[in-house]
Motif scaffolding. Structure first.
Motif, PDB file in Angstrom:
ATOM      1  N   GLY A  85       0.797  -1.225   0.000  1.00  0.00           N
ATOM      2  CA  GLY A  85       0.000   0.000   0.000  1.00  0.00           C
ATOM      3  C   GLY A  85       0.827   1.271   0.000  1.00  0.00           C
ATOM      4  O   GLY A  85       0.281   2.368   0.067  1.00  0.00           O
ATOM      5  N   GLN A  86       2.145   1.122  -0.079  1.00  0.00           N
ATOM      6  CA  GLN A  86       3.006   2.314  -0.035  1.00  0.00           C
ATOM      7  C   GLN A  86       3.444   2.721  -1.442  1.00  0.00           C
ATOM      8  O   GLN A  86       3.745   1.863  -2.275  1.00  0.00           O
ATOM      9  N   THR A  87       3.459   4.012  -1.682  1.00  0.00           N
ATOM     10  CA  THR A  87       3.916   4.557  -2.965  1.00  0.00           C
ATOM     11  C   THR A  87       5.009   5.574  -2.700  1.00  0.00           C
ATOM     12  O   THR A  87       4.901   6.339  -1.732  1.00  0.00           O
ATOM     13  N   TYR A  88       6.039   5.599  -3.506  1.00  0.00           N
ATOM     14  CA  TYR A  88       7.038   6.657  -3.398  1.00  0.00           C
ATOM     15  C   TYR A  88       6.585   7.835  -4.238  1.00  0.00           C
ATOM     16  O   TYR A  88       6.060   7.665  -5.326  1.00  0.00           O
ATOM     17  N   ILE A  89       6.807   9.021  -3.706  1.00  0.00           N
ATOM     18  CA  ILE A  89       6.459  10.247  -4.431  1.00  0.00           C
ATOM     19  C   ILE A  89       7.211  10.275  -5.766  1.00  0.00           C
ATOM     20  O   ILE A  89       8.362   9.859  -5.837  1.00  0.00           O
ATOM     21  N   ARG A  90       6.522  10.733  -6.808  1.00  0.00           N
ATOM     22  CA  ARG A  90       7.143  10.842  -8.134  1.00  0.00           C
ATOM     23  C   ARG A  90       8.276  11.861  -8.058  1.00  0.00           C
ATOM     24  O   ARG A  90       8.060  12.995  -7.628  1.00  0.00           O
ATOM     25  N   LEU A 116       4.988   1.488 -17.190  1.00  0.00           N
ATOM     26  CA  LEU A 116       4.908   0.639 -16.003  1.00  0.00           C
ATOM     27  C   LEU A 116       5.865  -0.544 -16.154  1.00  0.00           C
ATOM     28  O   LEU A 116       5.890  -1.186 -17.202  1.00  0.00           O
ATOM     29  N   SER A 134       8.572   6.591  -9.984  1.00  0.00           N
ATOM     30  CA  SER A 134       7.888   6.303  -8.729  1.00  0.00           C
ATOM     31  C   SER A 134       7.797   4.781  -8.600  1.00  0.00           C
ATOM     32  O   SER A 134       7.988   4.064  -9.586  1.00  0.00           O
ATOM     33  N   PHE A 136       5.464   1.535  -6.433  1.00  0.00           N
ATOM     34  CA  PHE A 136       4.353   1.238  -5.517  1.00  0.00           C
ATOM     35  C   PHE A 136       4.194  -0.266  -5.344  1.00  0.00           C
ATOM     36  O   PHE A 136       4.681  -1.055  -6.162  1.00  0.00           O
ATOM     37  N   LEU A 138       1.177  -2.920  -4.669  1.00  0.00           N
ATOM     38  CA  LEU A 138      -0.265  -3.214  -4.544  1.00  0.00           C
ATOM     39  C   LEU A 138      -0.500  -4.614  -3.968  1.00  0.00           C
ATOM     40  O   LEU A 138      -1.636  -5.041  -3.846  1.00  0.00           O
TER      41      LEU A 138
ATOM     42  N   ASN B  34      -0.724   6.146   7.441  1.00  0.00           N
ATOM     43  CA  ASN B  34      -1.274   5.684   6.172  1.00  0.00           C
ATOM     44  C   ASN B  34      -2.793   5.497   6.210  1.00  0.00           C
ATOM     45  O   ASN B  34      -3.320   4.533   5.663  1.00  0.00           O
ATOM     46  N   SER B  68      -1.664  10.813   0.485  1.00  0.00           N
ATOM     47  CA  SER B  68      -0.475  10.880  -0.353  1.00  0.00           C
ATOM     48  C   SER B  68       0.400   9.652  -0.096  1.00  0.00           C
ATOM     49  O   SER B  68       0.386   9.098   1.006  1.00  0.00           O
ATOM     50  N   ARG B  69       1.144   9.233  -1.076  1.00  0.00           N
ATOM     51  CA  ARG B  69       2.117   8.142  -0.979  1.00  0.00           C
ATOM     52  C   ARG B  69       1.476   6.794  -0.648  1.00  0.00           C
ATOM     53  O   ARG B  69       2.061   5.963   0.028  1.00  0.00           O
ATOM     54  N   THR B  70       0.236   6.612  -1.081  1.00  0.00           N
ATOM     55  CA  THR B  70      -0.407   5.311  -0.854  1.00  0.00           C
ATOM     56  C   THR B  70      -0.999   4.792  -2.160  1.00  0.00           C
ATOM     57  O   THR B  70      -1.180   5.543  -3.116  1.00  0.00           O
ATOM     58  N   CYS B  71      -1.310   3.513  -2.156  1.00  0.00           N
ATOM     59  CA  CYS B  71      -1.978   2.924  -3.312  1.00  0.00           C
ATOM     60  C   CYS B  71      -2.958   1.860  -2.833  1.00  0.00           C
ATOM     61  O   CYS B  71      -2.847   1.377  -1.694  1.00  0.00           O
ATOM     62  N   PHE B  72      -3.899   1.523  -3.672  1.00  0.00           N
ATOM     63  CA  PHE B  72      -4.937   0.571  -3.264  1.00  0.00           C
ATOM     64  C   PHE B  72      -5.439  -0.179  -4.496  1.00  0.00           C
ATOM     65  O   PHE B  72      -5.623   0.418  -5.557  1.00  0.00           O
ATOM     66  N   ARG B  73      -5.638  -1.497  -4.338  1.00  0.00           N
ATOM     67  CA  ARG B  73      -6.144  -2.280  -5.465  1.00  0.00           C
ATOM     68  C   ARG B  73      -7.506  -2.868  -5.110  1.00  0.00           C
ATOM     69  O   ARG B  73      -7.703  -3.352  -3.990  1.00  0.00           O
ATOM     70  N   VAL B  90      -2.538   7.957 -10.587  1.00  0.00           N
ATOM     71  CA  VAL B  90      -2.632   7.107 -11.770  1.00  0.00           C
ATOM     72  C   VAL B  90      -3.476   5.868 -11.480  1.00  0.00           C
ATOM     73  O   VAL B  90      -3.586   5.435 -10.336  1.00  0.00           O
ATOM     74  N   VAL B  92      -3.907   1.910 -12.427  1.00  0.00           N
ATOM     75  CA  VAL B  92      -3.230   0.760 -13.016  1.00  0.00           C
ATOM     76  C   VAL B  92      -4.306  -0.257 -13.371  1.00  0.00           C
ATOM     77  O   VAL B  92      -5.101  -0.661 -12.530  1.00  0.00           O
ATOM     78  N   GLY B 113      -6.198  -0.568  -9.888  1.00  0.00           N
ATOM     79  CA  GLY B 113      -5.386  -0.069  -8.783  1.00  0.00           C
ATOM     80  C   GLY B 113      -5.288   1.449  -8.862  1.00  0.00           C
ATOM     81  O   GLY B 113      -5.117   1.989  -9.954  1.00  0.00           O
ATOM     82  N   VAL B 114      -5.434   2.114  -7.714  1.00  0.00           N
ATOM     83  CA  VAL B 114      -5.279   3.576  -7.688  1.00  0.00           C
ATOM     84  C   VAL B 114      -3.963   3.886  -6.974  1.00  0.00           C
ATOM     85  O   VAL B 114      -3.725   3.392  -5.873  1.00  0.00           O
ATOM     86  N   VAL B 115      -3.112   4.686  -7.603  1.00  0.00           N
ATOM     87  CA  VAL B 115      -1.782   4.968  -7.051  1.00  0.00           C
ATOM     88  C   VAL B 115      -1.607   6.481  -6.922  1.00  0.00           C
ATOM     89  O   VAL B 115      -1.705   7.196  -7.916  1.00  0.00           O
ATOM     90  N   ASN B 116      -1.340   6.946  -5.694  1.00  0.00           N
ATOM     91  CA  ASN B 116      -1.102   8.374  -5.465  1.00  0.00           C
ATOM     92  C   ASN B 116       0.391   8.633  -5.407  1.00  0.00           C
ATOM     93  O   ASN B 116       1.022   8.374  -4.394  1.00  0.00           O
ATOM     94  N   THR B 117       0.951   9.136  -6.499  1.00  0.00           N
ATOM     95  CA  THR B 117       2.387   9.411  -6.484  1.00  0.00           C
ATOM     96  C   THR B 117       2.664  10.856  -6.056  1.00  0.00           C
ATOM     97  O   THR B 117       3.799  11.305  -6.105  1.00  0.00           O
ATOM     98  N   GLY B 118       1.628  11.550  -5.657  1.00  0.00           N
ATOM     99  CA  GLY B 118       1.802  12.936  -5.210  1.00  0.00           C
ATOM    100  C   GLY B 118       0.760  13.263  -4.155  1.00  0.00           C
ATOM    101  O   GLY B 118       0.739  12.646  -3.097  1.00  0.00           O
TER     102      GLY B 118
END
Lengths: 154, 127
Positions: A85-90, A116, A134, A136, A138, B34, B68-73, B90, B92, B113-118
């Motif tokens: 569930g973690q994403t690195y900032i672009r 991707l 970036s 992530f 999932l 988070n 911010s800085r999280t993603c979810f599928r 973005v 996915v 999947g929803v990804v928050n890169t900002g």
């Protein structure tokens, strides 16, 4: 470097070393998760100094040379964890990063520019991290990569 | 001697600083833990959108706040209607393609999947 990444396959001897790291990481991952929740940012819970990485280092160094790169001296071999569930900032970096996937899953991805990528186990990659990128995760398991920096040989 | 105006200015300044501090603490706490929240909402709007664009019906809907800085599928077939998104969010699709999530698009598929890169995002999610 114009392309987003360059992929190399690892030999069996290096892959077995990654297996060893993976088995030790399974025990350490809960500690790492606590660190992540406390600090709000990823931290390495394994120390690369605990492993004899001479062969891996040598192999990667040779392969990098064949592609016109060398390992930067100012950055040590480091573990990096991407939690579920973690994403690195672009962002962009000043250097090229070499990624060696140790634990990964199909749902762990990297975005370089607008493309991707899934970085596969038993391979290593020179990533063009000077471009916007970036990463992530999932999946429901942590992703563990070994990290090095590389510079182009002029 | 301190005038009443100075006192008022000082109080207002202190209040602003406190508010800023509280907001910063809140953001810090949200980022650290988070936290993401999903609130159930009326299904009518999502159902009409699903009928019109995808020829299917929606059973229930949520407004999903993703920090911010999280993603979810999403495991099931899901329709995603962006409410507030920045250019850094973005979508996915099936682990293969990637689409910039903008306010004028609607997405529907299995395993989105929803990804928050900002910045954080707010989405109407319907299944």
């Amino acid at each position: 470097m114009q392309e987003n990444l360059i992929k190399f396959r690892l030999p069996n001897s290096v892959c077995s070393q990654l297996d060893n790291i993976e088995s030790r990481y399974t025990i350490a991952k809960e500690t790492g998760k606590k660190k992540f929740l406390n600090s709000g940012f990823y931290l390495s819970e394994l120390d690369a100094n605990d492993f004899d990485m001479t062969e891996t280092y040598q192999f990667i160094g040779d392969k990098l040379k064949s592609a016109g790169f060398r390992i930067s001296k100012d950055f040590n071999l480091t573990f990096i964890t991407n939690w579920p569930g973690q994403t690195y900032i672009r962002h962009t970096d000043n250097v090229f990063f070499v990624h060696i996937p140790v634990i990964t899953h199909a749902d762990c991805m990297m975005i370089i520019e607008d493309t991707l990528y899934h970085l596969e186990r038993n391979c290593f990659y020179i990533l063009n991290t000077k471009k916007w990128h970036s990463a992530f995760n999932l999946s429901d398991q942590p992703r563990l990569h070994l990290l090095l920096t590389a510079e182009e040989i002029n | 001697m301190i005038s009443t105006t100075d006192m008022q200015t000082a109080k207002s300044h202190t209040a602003t600083l406190q508010a800023q501090e509280t907001y910063a603490e809140l953001i810090h706490r949200l980022t650290r833990t988070n936290v993401f929240s999903a609130n159930a909402v009326d299904n009518n709007l999502a159902n009409s959108i699903a009928n019109k664009f995808f020829n299917c019906s929606s059973v229930y809907s949520h407004v999903l706040y993703l920090p911010s800085r999280t993603c979810f599928r999403f495991a099931k077939p899901t329709m995603v209607v962006p409410l507030f998104v920045s250019g850094d969010t973005v979508i996915v699709n099936n682990k293969h393609t990637i689409v910039k999530c903008t306010n004028d698009s609607i997405f529907y598929n299995n395993g989105l999947g929803v990804v928050n890169t900002g910045a954080p995002s707010c989405l109407l999610v319907s299944q």
